[in-house]
Design a protein around this motif. Sequence first.
Motif, PDB file in Angstrom:
ATOM      1  N   UNK A 268       0.735  -1.166   0.613  1.00  0.00           N
ATOM      2  CA  UNK A 268       0.237   0.216  -0.030  1.00  0.00           C
ATOM      3  C   UNK A 268       1.330   0.770   0.027  1.00  0.00           C
ATOM      4  N   UNK A 269       0.473   2.102  -0.821  1.00  0.00           N
ATOM      5  CA  UNK A 269       1.241   3.579  -0.950  1.00  0.00           C
ATOM      6  C   UNK A 269       2.001   3.930   1.160  1.00  0.00           C
ATOM      7  N   UNK A 270       1.097   3.893   1.786  1.00  0.00           N
ATOM      8  CA  UNK A 270       1.945   4.478   2.656  1.00  0.00           C
ATOM      9  C   UNK A 270       2.577   3.001   3.112  1.00  0.00           C
ATOM     10  N   UNK A 271       2.657   2.143   3.133  1.00  0.00           N
ATOM     11  CA  UNK A 271       4.015   0.697   4.179  1.00  0.00           C
ATOM     12  C   UNK A 271       5.136   1.654   2.715  1.00  0.00           C
ATOM     13  N   UNK A 272       4.844   1.705   1.322  1.00  0.00           N
ATOM     14  CA  UNK A 272       6.393   1.875   0.204  1.00  0.00           C
ATOM     15  C   UNK A 272       6.349   3.389   0.502  1.00  0.00           C
ATOM     16  N   UNK A 273       5.723   4.630   1.039  1.00  0.00           N
ATOM     17  CA  UNK A 273       6.384   5.899   1.646  1.00  0.00           C
ATOM     18  C   UNK A 273       6.816   5.568   3.090  1.00  0.00           C
ATOM     19  N   UNK A 274       6.716   5.330   3.994  1.00  0.00           N
ATOM     20  CA  UNK A 274       6.703   5.046   4.821  1.00  0.00           C
ATOM     21  C   UNK A 274       8.041   4.843   4.595  1.00  0.00           C
ATOM     22  N   UNK A 275       8.436   3.531   4.417  1.00  0.00           N
ATOM     23  CA  UNK A 275       9.476   3.373   3.748  1.00  0.00           C
ATOM     24  C   UNK A 275      10.709   4.419   3.196  1.00  0.00           C
ATOM     25  N   UNK A 276      10.477   4.290   1.575  1.00  0.00           N
ATOM     26  CA  UNK A 276      11.821   5.556   1.498  1.00  0.00           C
ATOM     27  C   UNK A 276      11.481   6.599   2.242  1.00  0.00           C
ATOM     28  N   UNK A 277      10.954   7.752   3.076  1.00  0.00           N
ATOM     29  CA  UNK A 277      11.081   8.289   3.362  1.00  0.00           C
ATOM     30  C   UNK A 277      12.310   8.340   4.640  1.00  0.00           C
ATOM     31  N   UNK A 278      12.571   7.473   5.190  1.00  0.00           N
ATOM     32  CA  UNK A 278      13.652   6.612   6.192  1.00  0.00           C
ATOM     33  C   UNK A 278      14.655   7.122   6.559  1.00  0.00           C
ATOM     34  N   UNK A 279      15.017   7.906   6.653  1.00  0.00           N
ATOM     35  CA  UNK A 279      16.966   8.024   6.626  1.00  0.00           C
ATOM     36  C   UNK A 279      17.211   8.838   5.811  1.00  0.00           C
TER      37      UNK A 279
END
Length: 406
Positions: A268-279
């Motif tokens: 889901x896009x929330x999972x994808x973005x949360x991972x992508x924005x971390x760090x």
Amino acid sequence: MNQRKVARDLHSIDEEEYIEDLKGIILDAAKRCRNCNYCFTICPLFHSTRGFMSQTPSGIMQSINYALKWDVFKGEDQEILRDLLYLCTTCNGCVLRCKSKATGLPVLDAIEAGRKLLREMMIGPLPQQRKPLKDIYLYGNPYGEKPERRVDWTKGLKVKIIPPERAEVLFYVGCTTAYEPSLHLIGKSLVRLLQSLHVDFGILNEEVCCGEPARRMGDEGLFQEMMNRNLDQFKSYGIKTIVSISPHCFNTFLNEYPTIQEEIKIQHYTEFLAEAFKGKKPLFKKEISSVITYHDPCYLGKHNQIFNAPRELLQMIPGVKLVEMKMTREESLCCGGGGGRMFAEVEEERRLSDMRITQALEAGANIIATACPWCYKMLQNSIQDSNLEDKIRAKDISIILSEALN
């Protein structure tokens, strides 16, 4: 017996065997039910109807159970039974409650098997739900919109179209966001967010419905037709990652398309973005001074236990104060749009979405955020119908994040 066994290709079994499989799911679950009633208070229907036992998870399951035992499938009785089965929002709250408090019965599998059985007997679905099923078959979407208009919302955007182009990530938009003008901003916001992360993504030129509405309304044959069309496309274009807007599409790909997880990563896009924005260095520079509460979509939360990623994204935004409603996470109150109810009016004393807006106001929020097009529509309609636009707004998380981008 697990309902997944009934999800195999219907061409490989005859109709009698299919119907016996459905009956077996219902009878087995009903036999093992202890009638402890723990599922009552978690069920959205407990809050929105008159509280009759027949309008609860175990009550609905026992209704189809006794209909089978007593052969009550004629005249007025069949319509009463149909209306009961299609009341369910399929939120999965009863399943979670039964696992934690009782025997862990597949209550929802039994209810959905009942819907499939009624569909086979030409009793279901509800009259208003028949046109969306026909439209999925004819047009590839439940709204009767022309397939060639599906990518119109991308005009003016630099987005890869698959084919002829190729991309590492398939951005699966879904029927509702693609065709509903009030939701186009969700798609455009996600395009902006993905581009800010330099993601190589594209959308399908001939995207079709994932089939979820068909399965929820009991039409297993139509569901499998749409599933096969999608799987053929994914394979043809070498798709390795799918990011979806709708939790319903996400759940369908992840849990209801057999073996897809072995070849394609589903997020889901929330999972994808949360991972992508971390760090990464903070990309959200614009302060949004709002009190926000998050409404957990059932097919993201209660079906797939994704509770943290949406909240983490909201907490990345400067100025946001995140508050919780009294019913949240596993106990979250359904918006009322799942289980095919987006396409039909059902009997309720009070709309679930109205109750959810009340809970958001009680929490002190001026924005109720969600991550599901159907939840957004249900919540926004309640705000408008209740003349509460000056007190609270409904927004998809993608839009809030896009607004906060530098």
